[in-house]
Motif scaffolding. Structure first.
Motif, PDB file in Angstrom:
ATOM      1  N   ALA A   1      -3.478  -5.455  -4.148  1.00 18.38           N
ATOM      2  CA  ALA A   1      -4.464  -5.206  -3.091  1.00 18.38           C
ATOM      3  C   ALA A   1      -5.669  -6.132  -3.247  1.00 18.38           C
ATOM      4  O   ALA A   1      -6.198  -6.651  -2.256  1.00 18.38           O
ATOM      5  CB  ALA A   1      -4.904  -3.744  -3.121  1.00 18.38           C
ATOM      6  N   GLY A   2      -6.085  -6.351  -4.496  1.00 22.84           N
ATOM      7  CA  GLY A   2      -7.245  -7.209  -4.734  1.00 22.84           C
ATOM      8  C   GLY A   2      -6.978  -8.644  -4.326  1.00 22.84           C
ATOM      9  O   GLY A   2      -7.798  -9.271  -3.649  1.00 22.84           O
ATOM     10  N   ALA A   3      -5.814  -9.156  -4.713  1.00 15.68           N
ATOM     11  CA  ALA A   3      -5.481 -10.534  -4.349  1.00 15.68           C
ATOM     12  C   ALA A   3      -5.294 -10.652  -2.836  1.00 15.68           C
ATOM     13  O   ALA A   3      -5.714 -11.631  -2.217  1.00 15.68           O
ATOM     14  CB  ALA A   3      -4.219 -10.975  -5.083  1.00 15.68           C
ATOM     15  N   ALA A   4      -4.681  -9.613  -2.231  1.00 23.25           N
ATOM     16  CA  ALA A   4      -4.431  -9.642  -0.789  1.00 23.25           C
ATOM     17  C   ALA A   4      -5.747  -9.646  -0.016  1.00 23.25           C
ATOM     18  O   ALA A   4      -5.938 -10.426   0.921  1.00 23.25           O
ATOM     19  CB  ALA A   4      -3.590  -8.436  -0.376  1.00 23.25           C
ATOM     20  N   GLU A   5      -6.661  -8.787  -0.441  1.00 24.04           N
ATOM     21  CA  GLU A   5      -7.972  -8.706   0.208  1.00 24.04           C
ATOM     22  C   GLU A   5      -8.678 -10.063   0.164  1.00 24.04           C
ATOM     23  O   GLU A   5      -9.218 -10.549   1.157  1.00 24.04           O
ATOM     24  CB  GLU A   5      -8.805  -7.645  -0.532  1.00 24.04           C
ATOM     25  CG  GLU A   5     -10.275  -7.597  -0.164  1.00 24.04           C
ATOM     26  CD  GLU A   5     -10.523  -6.812   1.101  1.00 24.04           C
ATOM     27  OE1 GLU A   5      -9.658  -6.014   1.478  1.00 24.04           O
ATOM     28  OE2 GLU A   5     -11.580  -7.023   1.705  1.00 24.04           O
TER      29      GLU A   5
ATOM     30  N   ALA B   1       0.837  -1.202   0.000  1.00 19.91           N
ATOM     31  CA  ALA B   1       0.000   0.000   0.000  1.00 19.91           C
ATOM     32  C   ALA B   1       0.870   1.250   0.000  1.00 19.91           C
ATOM     33  O   ALA B   1       0.507   2.275  -0.580  1.00 19.91           O
ATOM     34  CB  ALA B   1      -0.936  -0.007   1.209  1.00 19.91           C
ATOM     35  N   ALA B   2       2.043   1.152   0.653  1.00 17.57           N
ATOM     36  CA  ALA B   2       2.964   2.292   0.698  1.00 17.57           C
ATOM     37  C   ALA B   2       3.880   2.315  -0.529  1.00 17.57           C
ATOM     38  O   ALA B   2       4.760   3.161  -0.626  1.00 17.57           O
ATOM     39  CB  ALA B   2       3.797   2.228   1.984  1.00 17.57           C
ATOM     40  N   LYS B   3       3.676   1.391  -1.450  1.00 19.02           N
ATOM     41  CA  LYS B   3       4.481   1.259  -2.661  1.00 19.02           C
ATOM     42  C   LYS B   3       5.962   1.057  -2.360  1.00 19.02           C
ATOM     43  O   LYS B   3       6.832   1.422  -3.127  1.00 19.02           O
ATOM     44  CB  LYS B   3       4.316   2.483  -3.590  1.00 19.02           C
ATOM     45  CG  LYS B   3       2.873   2.774  -3.948  1.00 19.02           C
ATOM     46  CD  LYS B   3       2.728   2.987  -5.442  1.00 19.02           C
ATOM     47  CE  LYS B   3       1.303   3.296  -5.863  1.00 19.02           C
ATOM     48  NZ  LYS B   3       0.356   2.211  -5.535  1.00 19.02           N
ATOM     49  N   ASP B   4       6.214   0.466  -1.195  1.00 16.37           N
ATOM     50  CA  ASP B   4       7.586   0.115  -0.826  1.00 16.37           C
ATOM     51  C   ASP B   4       7.814  -1.312  -1.326  1.00 16.37           C
ATOM     52  O   ASP B   4       7.721  -2.285  -0.580  1.00 16.37           O
ATOM     53  CB  ASP B   4       7.737   0.205   0.704  1.00 16.37           C
ATOM     54  CG  ASP B   4       9.168  -0.023   1.147  1.00 16.37           C
ATOM     55  OD1 ASP B   4       9.979  -0.510   0.321  1.00 16.37           O
ATOM     56  OD2 ASP B   4       9.461   0.272   2.316  1.00 16.37           O
ATOM     57  N   TRP B   5       8.102  -1.428  -2.626  1.00 12.17           N
ATOM     58  CA  TRP B   5       8.099  -2.746  -3.257  1.00 12.17           C
ATOM     59  C   TRP B   5       9.219  -3.647  -2.797  1.00 12.17           C
ATOM     60  O   TRP B   5       9.072  -4.872  -2.773  1.00 12.17           O
ATOM     61  CB  TRP B   5       8.076  -2.626  -4.782  1.00 12.17           C
ATOM     62  CG  TRP B   5       6.812  -1.979  -5.264  1.00 12.17           C
ATOM     63  CD1 TRP B   5       6.678  -0.745  -5.813  1.00 12.17           C
ATOM     64  CD2 TRP B   5       5.481  -2.515  -5.172  1.00 12.17           C
ATOM     65  NE1 TRP B   5       5.352  -0.482  -6.082  1.00 12.17           N
ATOM     66  CE2 TRP B   5       4.598  -1.553  -5.706  1.00 12.17           C
ATOM     67  CE3 TRP B   5       4.953  -3.723  -4.695  1.00 12.17           C
ATOM     68  CZ2 TRP B   5       3.223  -1.743  -5.776  1.00 12.17           C
ATOM     69  CZ3 TRP B   5       3.587  -3.917  -4.767  1.00 12.17           C
ATOM     70  CH2 TRP B   5       2.731  -2.940  -5.292  1.00 12.17           C
ATOM     71  N   SER B   6      10.360  -3.068  -2.413  1.00 16.12           N
ATOM     72  CA  SER B   6      11.441  -3.954  -1.998  1.00 16.12           C
ATOM     73  C   SER B   6      11.109  -4.568  -0.637  1.00 16.12           C
ATOM     74  O   SER B   6      11.344  -5.753  -0.400  1.00 16.12           O
ATOM     75  CB  SER B   6      12.776  -3.212  -1.962  1.00 16.12           C
ATOM     76  OG  SER B   6      12.763  -2.252  -0.941  1.00 16.12           O
TER      77      SER B   6
ATOM     78  N   ALA C   1       1.499  -9.915  -9.097  1.00 16.99           N
ATOM     79  CA  ALA C   1       1.212  -8.484  -9.057  1.00 16.99           C
ATOM     80  C   ALA C   1       2.444  -7.714  -8.580  1.00 16.99           C
ATOM     81  O   ALA C   1       2.768  -6.637  -9.074  1.00 16.99           O
ATOM     82  CB  ALA C   1       0.025  -8.215  -8.141  1.00 16.99           C
ATOM     83  N   LEU C   2       3.123  -8.301  -7.596  1.00 17.63           N
ATOM     84  CA  LEU C   2       4.333  -7.670  -7.067  1.00 17.63           C
ATOM     85  C   LEU C   2       5.384  -7.551  -8.163  1.00 17.63           C
ATOM     86  O   LEU C   2       6.026  -6.501  -8.310  1.00 17.63           O
ATOM     87  CB  LEU C   2       4.870  -8.510  -5.899  1.00 17.63           C
ATOM     88  CG  LEU C   2       6.253  -8.141  -5.374  1.00 17.63           C
ATOM     89  CD1 LEU C   2       6.185  -6.824  -4.619  1.00 17.63           C
ATOM     90  CD2 LEU C   2       6.802  -9.233  -4.477  1.00 17.63           C
ATOM     91  N   ALA C   3       5.545  -8.612  -8.946  1.00 11.63           N
ATOM     92  CA  ALA C   3       6.553  -8.614 -10.009  1.00 11.63           C
ATOM     93  C   ALA C   3       6.298  -7.482 -11.002  1.00 11.63           C
ATOM     94  O   ALA C   3       7.226  -6.926 -11.568  1.00 11.63           O
ATOM     95  CB  ALA C   3       6.545  -9.965 -10.721  1.00 11.63           C
ATOM     96  N   GLN C   4       5.010  -7.139 -11.159  1.00 14.39           N
ATOM     97  CA  GLN C   4       4.679  -6.046 -12.097  1.00 14.39           C
ATOM     98  C   GLN C   4       4.471  -4.729 -11.362  1.00 14.39           C
ATOM     99  O   GLN C   4       3.968  -3.770 -11.953  1.00 14.39           O
ATOM    100  CB  GLN C   4       3.401  -6.386 -12.854  1.00 14.39           C
ATOM    101  CG  GLN C   4       3.513  -7.629 -13.715  1.00 14.39           C
ATOM    102  CD  GLN C   4       2.146  -8.122 -14.174  1.00 14.39           C
ATOM    103  OE1 GLN C   4       1.158  -7.393 -14.114  1.00 14.39           O
ATOM    104  NE2 GLN C   4       2.086  -9.356 -14.609  1.00 14.39           N
ATOM    105  N   THR C   5       4.791  -4.709 -10.060  1.00 16.81           N
ATOM    106  CA  THR C   5       4.480  -3.568  -9.183  1.00 16.81           C
ATOM    107  C   THR C   5       3.089  -3.002  -9.499  1.00 16.81           C
ATOM    108  O   THR C   5       2.901  -1.801  -9.635  1.00 16.81           O
ATOM    109  CB  THR C   5       5.540  -2.449  -9.275  1.00 16.81           C
ATOM    110  OG1 THR C   5       5.584  -1.965 -10.617  1.00 16.81           O
ATOM    111  CG2 THR C   5       6.898  -2.921  -8.830  1.00 16.81           C
TER     112      THR C   5
END
Lengths: 163, 432
Positions: free
Chosen positions: A111-115, A37-42, A101-105
């Motif tokens: 968020a949808g998959a996480a929810e 959510a914070a776009k902190d992808w690493s 989704a993470l791989a494509q940022t």
């Protein structure tokens, strides 16, 4: 004094470590979701890896040790444990979706998959904690002294191997 | 016999959905009624328009959503098998629409045969529904605070209905009964014994689940239904005559129990492990703050009898309870339940080869968030309109838009469900 909103410690049972581990996985999930959510992808990447590995360790402990013991003790092979195995597979798929989704940022897809995973995982945990674990505790009571520590060890070994 | 690890027991998706998809439109009707009648409707709780709009909300919006939720929740979460759910829903859902429509027409026309007809349809429908769901709750092997709260809630529904039927026939045929006191008892059981009890029982389950909060502590989870029930029994004693101070004391006790639930829920949510917040959480917090506001208003009215004697005081409390607490909580809940049920049912259709759209693709978060702001605006205007009648028409209109928007968002979820299901069938057919 006991804080009125703190959970009362439950009796030590065979499945207690698995029960506790659900809560631990919840925390890992929440961290990964917050990082995305914070776009902190690493950070999200490392949190998600940790979460997936611990979930996998949890699934394997159940599928390779607890469920077979329960099935052997009760003769119920096609019932609740089968249902839980199917749900594990579904959660693996959803975690895969988060990973993709993470791989494509892709924040929204993540968020949808996480929810979806969260709600699915919670209802799964509730079924285990309220129904299956108590059934296991009852039907495996005779082997608790032996199986209890083994379960604990396997869970720890699986999750340590993950780190 | 071992209890089932259920989703196998989940009813077909149409069972809860027919109720869920109907609920918002009763809210639209209530809003439009206010837009038409304007400020006079908020002057006293006894005007025909007020009674009609109130029942559009409680027996229309709320009852539809709550019956649908029970049809899903009892088998899946409480382990109770409901007898022939498709058939039960197919009968109860349209009959409730008929019953509410008759009752609303009765209030607006004050035509006695309509009251009698409404009373009969309610009696048959809810007695049937009550028995079917009670049997399921009676036989479930599951135990715990949720089951206890649900059982008492069912009792609350039946008592509310019984008193309602008595009131309707009393209004139609004339009666020696103290109708005003009966109405207060009817309201108490409806809002406290049925609606709040059900909300509490379901919350014990879904609040920790959706937001990863700690569980409700047992003393609160079990104490609440018991205290609320005791309060309602005492409240019912006014039928035999109670002093005004005692009556106020019992009312405050009941409101305090409700606010304990609100504070407990807000506290748990403040300790949630999930850091991301969503629209459902906002709806829930709004509901809990309104529940708390009812108690604070009650305290104020207790020390300022001049406020309490103003007929608008009851409208204020009612607005907070119906639109603030229950409509908010239900809207928030529907936004979680429908996307999840969509996903679950589709997931089952496609097996592991293909994944259905995620929950956020069923109803986009943005659409829910914007509708939430519209709801807040509607609620604020309605509360203001209680004291500023000039705002009543606008408030009614905004609330109607709020509910239309909710209805459209829910329909959006159904569209996604249907589209994906059609694609899936197409693919299966192509593969064969």
């Amino acid at each position: 004094m006991h804080h009125p909103f703190d959970p009362v410690r439950t009796m030590n049972s065979l499945t207690e470590p698995l029960h506790q581990h659900h809560k631990h996985c919840d925390e890992l999930f929440a961290d990964a979701e917050a990082a995305a959510a914070a776009k902190d992808w690493s950070r999200c990447k490392s949190m998600l890896e940790r979460f997936r590995d611990e979930m996998e360790g949890h699934f394997r402990t159940e599928e390779e040790m607890l469920f077979p013991a329960f099935e052997a003790a009760t003769g119920m092979t096609g019932g609740p444990t089968q249902m839980m195995r199917i749900e594990h597979a579904q959660m693996r798929e959803l975690m895969g979706q988060m990973q993709a989704a993470l791989a494509q940022t892709a924040g929204e897809a993540f968020a949808g998959a996480a929810e979806t995973l969260l709600v699915f995982m919670q209802q799964h945990n509730m079924k285990e904690e309220n129904i299956l674990y108590p059934m296991c505790d009852r039907s495996l009571a005779g082997q608790a002294a032996d199986l209890g520590p083994k379960l604990h060890e396997k869970l720890e070994a699986e999750c340590l191997a993950a780190q | 016999m071992h209890p089932n690890l259920s989703f196998e027991q989940a009813p077909p998706i149409g069972v809860p959905y027919r109720f869920f998809l109907t609920a918002p439109w009763f809210g639209v009707a209530a809003g439009l009624l206010l837009a038409v009648f304007g400020g006079e409707m908020l002057a006293s709780r006894w005007t025909p328009g007020t009674l009609a709009a109130t029942h559009l909300l409680v027996a229309g919006f709320m009852l539809q959503a709550m019956c649908g939720a029970l049809m899903q929740f009892v088998p899946v979460a409480a382990g109770g098998n409901i007898w022939r759910p498709t058939w039960v829903a197919g009968a109860v859902h349209p009959l409730l629409i008929v019953a509410v429509s008759l009752l609303v027409a009765a209030f607006l026309s004050m035509h006695p045969p309509l009251f009698i007809a409404a009373a009969h349809v309610f009696l048959v429908t809810l007695a049937f529904f009550g028995v079917v769901v009670s049997l399921a709750l009676w036989r479930t092997p599951a135990r715990g605070a949720t089951i206890m709260a649900l059982r008492i809630a069912l009792l609350g529904l039946l008592v509310t209905m019984g008193l309602g039927v008595t009131l309707a026939t009393g209004l139609a045929r004339g009666s020696d009964l103290p109708l005003l006191t009966l109405t207060d008892v009817h309201v108490g059981w409806g809002l406290g014994g049925w609606a709040l009890m059900l909300l509490a029982g379901v919350s014990y389950f879904v609040v920790p689940m959706f937001q990863l909060t700690p569980a409700y502590p047992a003393w609160l989870a079990r104490g609440l239904p018991v205290m609320l029930l005791l309060g309602l029994l005492a409240w019912s004693a006014q039928l035999a005559g109670l002093g005004e101070n005692l009556r106020m004391g019992i009312l405050l006790f009941g409101l305090a129990v409700g606010s304990a639930f609100a504070v407990g829920t807000l506290y748990l949510q403040s300790r949630r492990r999930r850091k991301v917040s969503d629209t459902t959480l906002l709806f829930f917090r709004t509901a809990m703050l309104c529940l708390l506001a009812i108690f604070l208003s009650g305290l104020l009215f207790a020390v300022r009898p001049d406020f309490w004697n103003d007929p608008r005081a009851a409208i204020w409390i009612g607005m907070l309870a119906l639109v603030g607490v229950f409509v908010s909580a239900i809207q928030g809940m529907l936004y979680k339940i429908m996307p999840f049920l969509n996903w679950l049912h589709l997931q089952r259709l496609c097996g592991l080869n293909m994944l259905p759209p995620t929950m956020n693709q069923m109803i986009p978060e943005r659409a829910m968030r914007r509708q939430y702001y519209m709801h807040l605006l509607g609620l604020a205007l309605l509360l203001l309109a209680v004291w500023q009648p000039a705002l009543a028409r606008l408030a009614g209109l905004v609330f109607a838009i709020d509910c239309v928007w909710l209805g459209l968002n829910l329909l959006q979820a159904v569209r996604v469900y249907r589209r994906f299901k059609a694609e899936l069938e197409h693919k299966t057919a192509a593969a064969v």
